[in-house]
Design a protein around this motif. Structure first.
Motif, PDB file in Angstrom:
ATOM      1  N   MET A  92      31.832  12.966 -22.117  1.00  0.00           N
ATOM      2  CA  MET A  92      31.567  13.689 -23.400  1.00  0.00           C
ATOM      3  C   MET A  92      32.715  13.526 -24.444  1.00  0.00           C
ATOM      4  SD  MET A  92      29.044  15.900 -22.782  1.00  0.00           S
ATOM      5  CE  MET A  92      29.476  17.351 -23.804  1.00  0.00           C
ATOM      6  N   GLY A  93      32.258  13.745 -25.766  1.00  0.00           N
ATOM      7  CA  GLY A  93      33.199  13.453 -26.533  1.00  0.00           C
ATOM      8  C   GLY A  93      32.912  14.597 -27.727  1.00  0.00           C
ATOM      9  N   TRP A  94      33.713  14.623 -28.768  1.00  0.00           N
ATOM     10  CA  TRP A  94      33.535  15.576 -29.921  1.00  0.00           C
ATOM     11  C   TRP A  94      33.829  14.777 -31.031  1.00  0.00           C
ATOM     12  CZ3 TRP A  94      33.253  21.133 -28.824  1.00  0.00           C
ATOM     13  CH2 TRP A  94      33.099  21.957 -29.929  1.00  0.00           C
ATOM     14  N   ASP A 112      36.063  13.237 -22.424  1.00  0.00           N
ATOM     15  CA  ASP A 112      36.626  11.711 -22.675  1.00  0.00           C
ATOM     16  C   ASP A 112      37.399  11.538 -23.935  1.00  0.00           C
ATOM     17  OD1 ASP A 112      35.323   9.765 -20.561  1.00  0.00           O
ATOM     18  OD2 ASP A 112      33.776  11.411 -21.203  1.00  0.00           O
ATOM     19  N   TYR A 113      36.832  12.128 -25.144  1.00  0.00           N
ATOM     20  CA  TYR A 113      37.642  11.684 -26.352  1.00  0.00           C
ATOM     21  C   TYR A 113      37.390  12.845 -27.538  1.00  0.00           C
ATOM     22  CZ  TYR A 113      33.732   8.550 -27.488  1.00  0.00           C
ATOM     23  OH  TYR A 113      32.618   7.872 -27.574  1.00  0.00           O
ATOM     24  N   GLY A 119      28.228  18.610 -11.019  1.00  0.00           N
ATOM     25  CA  GLY A 119      28.700  17.215 -10.947  1.00  0.00           C
ATOM     26  C   GLY A 119      28.190  16.415 -12.092  1.00  0.00           C
ATOM     27  N   LEU A 120      28.016  16.943 -13.184  1.00  0.00           N
ATOM     28  CA  LEU A 120      27.710  15.972 -14.584  1.00  0.00           C
ATOM     29  C   LEU A 120      28.804  15.425 -15.172  1.00  0.00           C
ATOM     30  CD1 LEU A 120      24.416  18.064 -15.568  1.00  0.00           C
ATOM     31  CD2 LEU A 120      24.480  16.042 -14.362  1.00  0.00           C
ATOM     32  N   ILE A 121      29.812  16.214 -15.176  1.00  0.00           N
ATOM     33  CA  ILE A 121      30.950  15.608 -15.919  1.00  0.00           C
ATOM     34  C   ILE A 121      32.199  15.809 -14.811  1.00  0.00           C
ATOM     35  CG2 ILE A 121      30.310  16.490 -18.119  1.00  0.00           C
ATOM     36  CD1 ILE A 121      32.366  18.994 -17.992  1.00  0.00           C
TER      37      ILE A 121
END
Length: 426
Positions: A1-3, A43-44, A408-410
């Motif tokens: 995941m990121g933003w 992640d970032y 368990g997706l992230i």
């Protein structure tokens, strides 16, 4: 995941989230968001950027400045250090244009920020899409679209030669023998290409990652080829599953042709979220937001003008869209104009199109949707496209993320300290 975000006005005249136009400059806004997203296991954060004020729409800067649309912006590179100081694991990516940043300058900046962040920095490589940007850097017009990517390919090779100039153990710190760094382990780059030359070496020791993470977002054929060759993570816009799946398959094939492991290229698709306590409330809000967006024809014309560099305000709204050829953002312009055959310009700009996959519902429903889309596409993840508004960040970081983690997706925790290692870990 990121933003996905910008160092710009976060919400201006926003009927759903209130006005916070006076807060966007303050680093604390982004620091608090980064802490929340780190808690959520992201992640970032990826800061996009641009170096001009749009003035294609009606030949004026008036719309952009009156509506805080794409301008003003501060340079996001300046935000990395204060955010890094207050966080520990989340990756921080900021945009650099290969067209106008000399490789030495960018490589040195990136290595410095990678060191300050403890190995969590990345650069988003863009070729810059607008003639106005080129004029701000002394050119009359920008280089031809595909040539920009040819130049960017050489730019990466020049920057890499600089990053490779210091061997990892060059910094000896041997006080007994009076050797701070071993000169025989520091090498000139002596890079000479068609477009760039740099002697090197960098005048600073290697950073924790040696080469900062490379991010890329081009959706044209030239952009995808460039990303497949060089990027550790790619930002993609696709509003439906078939388009997402095709994009990912294409990039992975191109990466394999370039001699890379396709699994080493993490593709994150832009996603928007309408999260409410119930599915019905979320659907009602989404309908309201969609109606407001589709009614704002002027905003949609301005966005088309921005991406294409062509003034869409001069065209007849009730006539078919004329054939468009642009040297600017081709993939984004094509996305906005897709399925335009037989339709008037008014019909096209009255259809909401953000380039992001839209998830709507309660937390469990959205988690279901994300799981289903990711399984069908094959991965790798999603990049939240939303302004940094505390309420919005909280709903994602403290509402949605825990539900994704339960499934368990992230990630439950970060396995490593560096951004590249964490990208590859999940």
């Amino acid at each position: 995941m990121g933003w996905f975000l910008s160092y710009t006005v976060q919400n201006w005249r926003d009927p759903w989230n209130g006005n916070g136009s006076d807060l966007w400059i303050e680093p604390e806004l982004y620091i608090e968001a980064a802490k929340a997203l780190e808690r959520a296991g992201f992640d970032y954060m990826m800061f996009e950027d641009g170096s001009f004020i749009p003035d294609a729409f009606r030949g004026s800067m008036e719309y952009a400045l009156s509506n805080a649309s794409i301008a003003p912006k501060h340079d996001p590179l300046t935000l990395i250090a204060p955010i890094a100081r207050e966080t520990e694991r989340i990756g921080l990516i900021a945009t650099v244009t290969t067209s106008f940043y000399p490789p030495f300058l960018a490589a040195r900046l990136a290595s410095t920020l990678d060191t300050l962040s403890g190995g969590r920095f990345g650069i988003n490589l863009v070729t810059a899409h607008n003639d106005r940007t080129a004029q701000n850097f002394g050119l009359e017009q920008h280089h031809e679209h595909d040539l920009r990517y040819e130049m960017a390919d050489e730019w990466v090779r020049a920057a890499t030669a600089l990053w490779d100039g210091w061997e990892r153990d060059a910094l000896t710190l041997d006080e007994a023998n009076g050797v701070f760094a071993s000169a025989d382990k520091v090498h000139y780059a002596n890079f000479e290409g068609t477009y760039y030359r740099t002697r090197g070496p960098l005048n600073l020791p290697p950073s924790p990652q040696l080469r900062p993470v490379l991010c890329q977002a081009g959706g044209s054929q030239a952009g995808m080829t460039f990303g497949a060759r060089h990027a550790d993570t790619i930002i993609a816009q696709a509003g439906d599953v078939p388009t997402m799946k095709k994009f990912r398959e294409t990039v992975r094939e191109l990466a394999q042709e370039a001699g890379r492991d396709p699994d080493s290229v993490k593709i994150l698709f832009l996603a928007s979220f309408v999260l409410e306590d119930s599915d019905r409330a979320a659907q009602e809000k989404d309908a309201q937001m969609r109606a407001a967006s589709e009614a704002n024809i002027e905003a949609n014309l301005a966005m088309l003008s921005f991406s294409s560099g062509i003034d869409f305000g001069k065209f007849d709204l009730d006539a078919p869209v004329p054939e468009i050829e642009t040297n600017a953002a081709r993939a984004t312009t094509a996305h906005h104009l897709r399925n335009s055959e037989g339709r008037t310009l008014r019909e096209i700009v009255s259809t909401r199109s953000t380039g992001a996959f839209n998830f709507v519902g309660s937390v469990p429903t959205v988690a279901d949707q994300m799981s289903e889309v990711a399984a069908e596409v094959g991965g790798d993840g999603f990049l939240v496209q939303a302004p940094i508004i505390p309420r919005t960040v909280h709903r994602i970081a403290d509402g949605l993320a825990p539900e994704l983690r339960r499934r368990g997706l992230i990630r439950a925790d970060y396995d490593y300290h560096t951004l590249r290692e964490n990208l590859l870990a999940f």
